[in-house]
Design an enzyme around this catalytic site. Structure first.
Site, PDB file in Angstrom:
ATOM      1  N   HIS A  92       1.288  -0.779   0.065  1.00  0.00           N
ATOM      2  CA  HIS A  92      -0.054   0.409  -0.250  1.00  0.00           C
ATOM      3  C   HIS A  92       0.953   1.450  -0.256  1.00  0.00           C
ATOM      4  CE1 HIS A  92      -3.852   2.459   1.794  1.00  0.00           C
ATOM      5  NE2 HIS A  92      -4.010   2.152   0.774  1.00  0.00           N
ATOM      6  N   HIS A 111      -8.889  11.633   2.242  1.00  0.00           N
ATOM      7  CA  HIS A 111      -7.728  10.509   2.217  1.00  0.00           C
ATOM      8  C   HIS A 111      -6.615  10.663   2.477  1.00  0.00           C
ATOM      9  CE1 HIS A 111      -5.657   7.241  -0.263  1.00  0.00           C
ATOM     10  NE2 HIS A 111      -6.960   6.247   0.228  1.00  0.00           N
ATOM     11  N   ASP A 157       1.846  17.540  19.874  1.00  0.00           N
ATOM     12  CA  ASP A 157       2.457  18.827  20.787  1.00  0.00           C
ATOM     13  C   ASP A 157       3.512  20.436  19.077  1.00  0.00           C
ATOM     14  OD1 ASP A 157       1.430  17.667  22.343  1.00  0.00           O
ATOM     15  OD2 ASP A 157       2.897  16.468  23.810  1.00  0.00           O
ATOM     16  N   ASP A 187      16.782  10.061  -8.018  1.00  0.00           N
ATOM     17  CA  ASP A 187      17.964  10.192  -8.225  1.00  0.00           C
ATOM     18  C   ASP A 187      18.638   9.747  -6.709  1.00  0.00           C
ATOM     19  OD1 ASP A 187      18.601  10.867 -10.290  1.00  0.00           O
ATOM     20  OD2 ASP A 187      18.685  12.673 -10.981  1.00  0.00           O
ATOM     21  N   LYS A 196       3.453   4.531  -0.991  1.00  0.00           N
ATOM     22  CA  LYS A 196       2.831   5.464  -1.712  1.00  0.00           C
ATOM     23  C   LYS A 196       4.618   6.055  -1.633  1.00  0.00           C
ATOM     24  CE  LYS A 196      -1.417   4.766  -1.465  1.00  0.00           C
ATOM     25  NZ  LYS A 196      -1.494   4.179  -0.362  1.00  0.00           N
ATOM     26  N   LYS A 210      -3.384  10.540   5.446  1.00  0.00           N
ATOM     27  CA  LYS A 210      -3.438   9.497   6.357  1.00  0.00           C
ATOM     28  C   LYS A 210      -2.386  10.820   7.658  1.00  0.00           C
ATOM     29  CE  LYS A 210      -3.964   6.751   3.042  1.00  0.00           C
ATOM     30  NZ  LYS A 210      -4.505   6.458   3.116  1.00  0.00           N
TER      31      LYS A 210
END
Length: 474
Positions: A214, A391, A398, A221, A216, A393
């Site tokens: 899952h 979507h 703090d 380089d 991404k 995440k």
């Protein structure tokens, strides 16, 4: 005939009983064990099929040798990534040590994070970064769609490959089930090295379909990289139907790019069995990034002994002094995370969670409602995002810690999927993530106010409770 019927019933009961015993002997979390046992008991045929396809636990399977992992980690990072004046923050020393000990996720200083909150800006930046590549491009994506955006990115990759740039792409086989085989063949014919992650083929179908990559991740380089929640698909720009799509990606420069590179190359060894650890993939820092920000790239997977990212979330939540802000599209928390959030909230910590008002998965939306109601009763501020489907995440704590990546606050991300998150220890970076959260909160409504305005009926709450029972297996 009567005897055959009795024999069939007995055999059927034996198979059902044996399957439930297999679930019990797996010694997983009681909530997940109970969920699978109930599904198999009440809907035996469907339950057994689902269990063998999606429930068999492979956490203890060795998918990559320790020797190869050591080479990818030590040769690529410890030898080439010398750091001076690395001073770890005392307040997060335990979190950092947890990730080092569990995940070999080394902390890197002189890291800079740029935040993208919409597909328009991110994909323009990604295409520009691909154009800047001179040596290699590494892409690790759950979904690489065969749509106008996917083909635009594919054309850019083929163009760079024809110019002599090394281009490697990992896509998830299940995430790309609806992508035509010809799409990836065109990339290969154009000089791009493409590999599917855990291809789902018989007879090994049942041991692989539930464990997906899952992540991404993009690395250019060895000097700049990207991590977050966006796949390469047009819906991240245009949305779906009438819903806009709100997501978060982070551009990383400086030291933590080593962590992104290591995460990609571990996956590449897994899919291609090519051990890449040359120094040219870990270029020496050129000094252009001078920043107090320290970052770790933490990966989670079902094949490690412990759920590393979940452990990190629990440790951060229980260590919070003032607040925890969370964005997640799916809220189906494991018991440790649920307990930590409740404990922190009841202890006076300001806990706020943003989830979509309308989910893209109705069953998950039903299952999450009882968790949200539970959180609200413990004093957690639950906000329903109304400006589209969120979507994103991310977590902010703090004014000093922030994390963003592919991990949802649900059972699947914490226990079944291969995930990756960047953890940043820096006030200025955390404040920018906090600003993003507060901007999203301003486009949200309180869960309590929605509940008061339209209180759920008995049958709705009963259905939500039923779906919650099976939420550990979603």
């Amino acid at each position: 005939m009567h005897g055959l019927y009795i024999a069939t019933v007995i055999a059927y009961e034996i198979v059902v009983t044996a399957t439930i015993i297999h679930v019990l002997m797996d010694n997983r979390q009681p909530a997940k064990t109970m969920a699978w046992a109930l599904v198999i008991f009440f809907v035996p045929v469907v339950g057994m099929v689902l269990y063998f396809f999606f429930g068999v636990n492979t956490r203890k399977d060795r998918m990559i040798s320790q020797r190869s992992m050591d080479q990818l980690t030590k040769r690529s990072m410890l030898e080439f990534a010398e750091q001076r004046d690395l001073c770890l923050p005392d307040e997060y020393r335990q979190v950092i040590d947890l990730f080092i000990n569990q995940n070999m996720a080394l902390p890197f200083n002189n890291t800079r994070a740029g935040i993208f909150t919409d597909g328009h800006s991110f994909f323009l930046e990604l295409l520009a970064a691909i154009g800047r590549a001179r040596h290699h491009i590494h892409i690790d994506m759950f979904i690489f769609a065969d749509d106008p955006l996917g083909n635009l990115v594919a054309d850019a990759l083929i163009d760079k490959a024809s110019a002599g740039v090394e281009v490697r792409v990992i896509y998830d086989d299940v995430g790309c089930w609806n992508v035509r085989h010809r799409f990836f063949e065109r990339l290969r014919e154009g000089g791009v090295d493409v590999q599917g992650f855990l291809p789902v083929r018989f007879p090994s179908f049942t041991s692989k379909v539930n464990y997906r990559n899952h992540r991404k991740i993009v690395v250019i380089d060895g000097r700049e990289g990207y991590i977050g929640g966006m796949n390469i698909a047009l819906r991240y720009v245009k949305g779906t139907g009438s819903q806009a799509w709100r997501d978060t990606m982070v551009r990383i420069t400086g030291g933590a790019v080593y962590g992104l590179q290591r995460a990609f190359l571990v996956d590449w060894y897994f899919v291609d069995r090519t051990l890449i650890s040359s120094r040219q993939y870990y270029p020496q820092p050129d000094g252009s990034v001078q920043s107090p920000c320290i970052a770790q790239i933490v990966t989670g997977s079902p094949i490690t002994p412990q759920p590393e990212i979940m452990q990190g979330y629990v440790r951060v939540i229980l260590g919070a002094r003032r607040y925890i802000y969370i964005e997640t599209p799916y809220f189906l928390p494991t018991e440790p995370v649920l307990f930590a959030l409740k404990t922190a909230s009841l202890g006076g910590i300001d806990i706020r969670i943003i989830v979509p008002r309308v989910s893209d998965t109705k069953f998950v939306e039903w299952a999450s409602r009882s968790y949200l109601r539970d959180m609200a009763s413990a004093g957690v501020g639950i906000y329903l995002y109304t400006a589209g489907f969120i979507h994103s995440k991310m977590l902010v704590c703090d004014d000093s810690l922030a994390t963003c990546g592919s991990t949802n606050v649900d059972f699947r991300s914490f226990e079944n999927d291969f995930e990756a998150n960047a953890f940043f220890y820096d006030r200025e970076t955390a404040l920018r993530f906090k600003e993003v959260f507060l901007r999203d909160q301003a486009q949200s409504v309180l869960f309590d106010s929605v509940e008061r305005g339209n209180p759920p009926r008995f049958l709705s709450r009963l259905w939500e409770s039923v779906t919650r029972l099976v939420s550990p297996v979603l």
